[in-house]
Design a protein around this motif. Structure first.
Motif, PDB file in Angstrom:
ATOM      1  N   ALA A 130       1.172 -37.149 -79.553  1.00 25.62           N
ATOM      2  CA  ALA A 130       1.641 -37.785 -80.786  1.00 25.62           C
ATOM      3  C   ALA A 130       2.905 -38.604 -80.545  1.00 25.62           C
ATOM      4  CB  ALA A 130       1.878 -36.734 -81.871  1.00 25.62           C
ATOM      5  N   ILE A 131       3.832 -38.056 -79.756  1.00 26.90           N
ATOM      6  CA  ILE A 131       5.081 -38.777 -79.496  1.00 26.90           C
ATOM      7  C   ILE A 131       4.797 -40.036 -78.683  1.00 26.90           C
ATOM      8  CG2 ILE A 131       5.985 -37.765 -77.347  1.00 26.90           C
ATOM      9  CD1 ILE A 131       8.023 -38.101 -80.484  1.00 26.90           C
ATOM     10  N   THR A 132       3.789 -39.974 -77.825  1.00 30.22           N
ATOM     11  CA  THR A 132       3.403 -41.155 -77.049  1.00 30.22           C
ATOM     12  C   THR A 132       2.951 -42.279 -77.973  1.00 30.22           C
ATOM     13  OG1 THR A 132       2.797 -39.801 -75.152  1.00 30.22           O
ATOM     14  CG2 THR A 132       1.854 -42.008 -75.246  1.00 30.22           C
ATOM     15  N   ASP A 133       2.188 -41.957 -79.008  1.00 25.78           N
ATOM     16  CA  ASP A 133       1.765 -42.989 -79.963  1.00 25.78           C
ATOM     17  C   ASP A 133       2.968 -43.616 -80.663  1.00 25.78           C
ATOM     18  OD1 ASP A 133      -0.956 -42.783 -79.441  1.00 25.78           O
ATOM     19  OD2 ASP A 133      -1.257 -41.246 -80.986  1.00 25.78           O
ATOM     20  N   LEU A 134       3.948 -42.798 -81.021  1.00 25.12           N
ATOM     21  CA  LEU A 134       5.137 -43.340 -81.681  1.00 25.12           C
ATOM     22  C   LEU A 134       5.955 -44.199 -80.723  1.00 25.12           C
ATOM     23  CD1 LEU A 134       6.281 -40.261 -83.812  1.00 25.12           C
ATOM     24  CD2 LEU A 134       4.843 -42.196 -84.495  1.00 25.12           C
ATOM     25  N   ILE A 135       6.091 -43.759 -79.484  1.00 20.17           N
ATOM     26  CA  ILE A 135       6.833 -44.555 -78.494  1.00 20.17           C
ATOM     27  C   ILE A 135       6.147 -45.896 -78.264  1.00 20.17           C
ATOM     28  CG2 ILE A 135       7.491 -44.676 -76.050  1.00 20.17           C
ATOM     29  CD1 ILE A 135       8.027 -41.617 -76.241  1.00 20.17           C
ATOM     30  N   LYS A 136       4.828 -45.902 -78.211  1.00 23.78           N
ATOM     31  CA  LYS A 136       4.098 -47.169 -78.036  1.00 23.78           C
ATOM     32  C   LYS A 136       4.387 -48.121 -79.198  1.00 23.78           C
ATOM     33  CE  LYS A 136       0.088 -45.195 -77.352  1.00 23.78           C
ATOM     34  NZ  LYS A 136      -1.343 -44.939 -77.094  1.00 23.78           N
ATOM     35  N   PHE A 137       4.500 -47.572 -80.412  1.00 28.30           N
ATOM     36  CA  PHE A 137       4.851 -48.399 -81.568  1.00 28.30           C
ATOM     37  C   PHE A 137       6.207 -49.072 -81.359  1.00 28.30           C
ATOM     38  CE2 PHE A 137       7.728 -48.225 -85.231  1.00 28.30           C
ATOM     39  CZ  PHE A 137       7.240 -49.289 -85.964  1.00 28.30           C
ATOM     40  N   PHE A 138       7.210 -48.294 -80.943  1.00 29.69           N
ATOM     41  CA  PHE A 138       8.545 -48.855 -80.737  1.00 29.69           C
ATOM     42  C   PHE A 138       8.537 -49.898 -79.618  1.00 29.69           C
ATOM     43  CE2 PHE A 138       9.781 -44.730 -82.701  1.00 29.69           C
ATOM     44  CZ  PHE A 138      10.467 -45.244 -83.782  1.00 29.69           C
ATOM     45  N   LEU A 139       7.866 -49.604 -78.537  1.00 28.69           N
ATOM     46  CA  LEU A 139       7.869 -50.517 -77.395  1.00 28.69           C
ATOM     47  C   LEU A 139       7.139 -51.825 -77.688  1.00 28.69           C
ATOM     48  CD1 LEU A 139       7.356 -48.040 -74.414  1.00 28.69           C
ATOM     49  CD2 LEU A 139       9.484 -49.106 -75.206  1.00 28.69           C
ATOM     50  N   VAL A 140       5.983 -51.746 -78.337  1.00 24.22           N
ATOM     51  CA  VAL A 140       5.227 -52.973 -78.607  1.00 24.22           C
ATOM     52  C   VAL A 140       5.964 -53.869 -79.600  1.00 24.22           C
ATOM     53  CG1 VAL A 140       3.750 -52.237 -80.547  1.00 24.22           C
ATOM     54  CG2 VAL A 140       2.868 -53.855 -78.842  1.00 24.22           C
ATOM     55  N   ASN A 141       6.869 -53.281 -80.363  1.00 24.64           N
ATOM     56  CA  ASN A 141       7.665 -54.066 -81.314  1.00 24.64           C
ATOM     57  C   ASN A 141       9.015 -54.484 -80.743  1.00 24.64           C
ATOM     58  OD1 ASN A 141       6.279 -54.395 -83.990  1.00 24.64           O
ATOM     59  ND2 ASN A 141       5.907 -52.230 -83.584  1.00 24.64           N
ATOM     60  N   ASN A 142       9.187 -54.330 -79.422  1.00 23.12           N
ATOM     61  CA  ASN A 142      10.410 -54.749 -78.735  1.00 23.12           C
ATOM     62  C   ASN A 142      11.644 -54.065 -79.307  1.00 23.12           C
ATOM     63  OD1 ASN A 142      11.720 -56.216 -76.711  1.00 23.12           O
ATOM     64  ND2 ASN A 142      12.254 -57.855 -78.129  1.00 23.12           N
ATOM     65  N   MET A 143      11.490 -52.772 -79.598  1.00 22.94           N
ATOM     66  CA  MET A 143      12.582 -51.978 -80.134  1.00 22.94           C
ATOM     67  C   MET A 143      13.171 -51.109 -79.020  1.00 22.94           C
ATOM     68  SD  MET A 143      10.731 -50.945 -83.728  1.00 22.94           S
ATOM     69  CE  MET A 143      12.133 -50.149 -84.490  1.00 22.94           C
ATOM     70  N   VAL A 144      14.392 -50.682 -79.214  1.00 24.32           N
ATOM     71  CA  VAL A 144      15.062 -49.795 -78.264  1.00 24.32           C
ATOM     72  C   VAL A 144      14.735 -48.359 -78.656  1.00 24.32           C
ATOM     73  CG1 VAL A 144      17.287 -49.035 -77.366  1.00 24.32           C
ATOM     74  CG2 VAL A 144      16.921 -51.453 -77.919  1.00 24.32           C
ATOM     75  N   VAL A 145      14.176 -47.585 -77.723  1.00 27.92           N
ATOM     76  CA  VAL A 145      13.790 -46.205 -78.000  1.00 27.92           C
ATOM     77  C   VAL A 145      14.914 -45.261 -77.567  1.00 27.92           C
ATOM     78  CG1 VAL A 145      12.080 -44.399 -77.588  1.00 27.92           C
ATOM     79  CG2 VAL A 145      11.367 -46.798 -77.618  1.00 27.92           C
ATOM     80  N   ILE A 146      15.329 -44.416 -78.496  1.00 27.67           N
ATOM     81  CA  ILE A 146      16.355 -43.415 -78.228  1.00 27.67           C
ATOM     82  C   ILE A 146      15.661 -42.080 -77.982  1.00 27.67           C
ATOM     83  CG2 ILE A 146      18.425 -42.277 -79.115  1.00 27.67           C
ATOM     84  CD1 ILE A 146      18.764 -45.322 -78.828  1.00 27.67           C
ATOM     85  N   GLY A 147      16.108 -41.387 -76.943  1.00 24.63           N
ATOM     86  CA  GLY A 147      15.515 -40.092 -76.624  1.00 24.63           C
ATOM     87  C   GLY A 147      16.524 -38.971 -76.761  1.00 24.63           C
ATOM     88  N   SER A 148      16.144 -37.832 -76.236  1.00 24.85           N
ATOM     89  CA  SER A 148      17.006 -36.659 -76.236  1.00 24.85           C
ATOM     90  C   SER A 148      17.085 -36.151 -74.808  1.00 24.85           C
ATOM     91  CB  SER A 148      16.430 -35.598 -77.184  1.00 24.85           C
ATOM     92  OG  SER A 148      17.303 -34.499 -77.299  1.00 24.85           O
ATOM     93  N   ASP A 149      17.468 -34.904 -74.628  1.00 23.14           N
ATOM     94  CA  ASP A 149      17.491 -34.346 -73.276  1.00 23.14           C
ATOM     95  C   ASP A 149      16.132 -33.768 -72.904  1.00 23.14           C
ATOM     96  OD1 ASP A 149      17.693 -32.216 -75.037  1.00 23.14           O
ATOM     97  OD2 ASP A 149      18.944 -31.034 -73.699  1.00 23.14           O
ATOM     98  N   TYR A 150      15.183 -33.883 -73.812  1.00 21.40           N
ATOM     99  CA  TYR A 150      13.804 -33.483 -73.586  1.00 21.40           C
ATOM    100  C   TYR A 150      12.983 -34.283 -74.587  1.00 21.40           C
ATOM    101  CZ  TYR A 150       9.918 -30.373 -72.427  1.00 21.40           C
ATOM    102  OH  TYR A 150       8.732 -29.876 -71.992  1.00 21.40           O
ATOM    103  N   TRP A 151      11.725 -33.987 -74.733  1.00 19.89           N
ATOM    104  CA  TRP A 151      10.890 -34.705 -75.696  1.00 19.89           C
ATOM    105  C   TRP A 151      11.378 -34.424 -77.110  1.00 19.89           C
ATOM    106  CZ3 TRP A 151       8.128 -38.074 -73.255  1.00 19.89           C
ATOM    107  CH2 TRP A 151       7.676 -37.799 -71.969  1.00 19.89           C
TER     108      TRP A 151
END
Length: 188
Positions: A130-151
């Motif tokens: 599920a998180i992969t689908d959300l990350i793909k959304f951010f990346l395809v929209n040329n957005m900066v993805v913020i993470g944590s120290d784990y998923w």
């Protein structure tokens, strides 16, 4: 600096909304304004792929999407939370982010440069898919993805479980800190 948080859960006041409220508190104590929108009381139709949104900066479908799209544009960042149903994000959040991508893409890539992150909450498994689908959304929209120290994931089966999961809450605290650090870099 401000961030819009969106819950993709069809359930009101469930674990996803609770985790996003916790995230909002963590971000706000760091000096960043937030607002939370829950899709549970919204009508979001599925994208028809008609491309009629091209150069008109809205979707032709008549539902709650266009108001939400305008709201997303008013914020510097976007945080999306979804429960995990059968190993993937809800159909509600998928309909929203697919239409958001289509309208933004067809109108000068209007989400480009914004920042954000996603959270997936589930019982036993499926959060990473599920998180992969959300990350793909951010990346395809040329957005900066913020993470944590784990998923950015949470574990919960019954309502309220998420607030008892120390690991999940720690991921959110770290996410909020990383978000603040990104804001500081952006502001120079």
């Amino acid at each position: 600096m401000n961030i819009l948080l969106i819950s993709g859960s069809p359930r009101k006041k469930g674990n996803t909304e609770m985790l996003l409220e916790f995230c909002s508190q963590e971000v706000e104590i760091r000096g960043i304004k937030t607002d939370l929108v829950c899709l549970s009381d919204k009508i979001i139709h599925h994208c028809k792929g008609c491309n009629k949104c091209r150069d008109r900066d809205n979707c032709i479908l008549q539902d709650d999407f266009n108001r939400l799209y305008r709201q997303v544009l008013d914020y510097d960042g976007l945080v999306i939370g979804t429960p995990v149903y059968v190993g993937m994000p809800t159909s509600l959040i998928m309909a929203f982010i697919q239409r958001l991508t289509m309208v933004a893409f067809n109108n000068g890539r209007s989400l480009s440069g914004k920042f954000g992150g996603g959270f997936a909450i589930g019982g036993e498994a499926g959060q990473l898919a599920a998180i992969t689908d959300l990350i793909k959304f951010f990346l395809v929209n040329n957005m900066v993805v913020i993470g944590s120290d784990y998923w950015n994931i949470g574990f919960a089966t019954k309502k309220g479980d998420i607030m008892e999961n120390d690991k999940s809450l720690k991921y959110i605290e770290n996410f909020a800190e990383n978000l603040l650090n990104h804001v500081k870099l952006m502001e120079g």
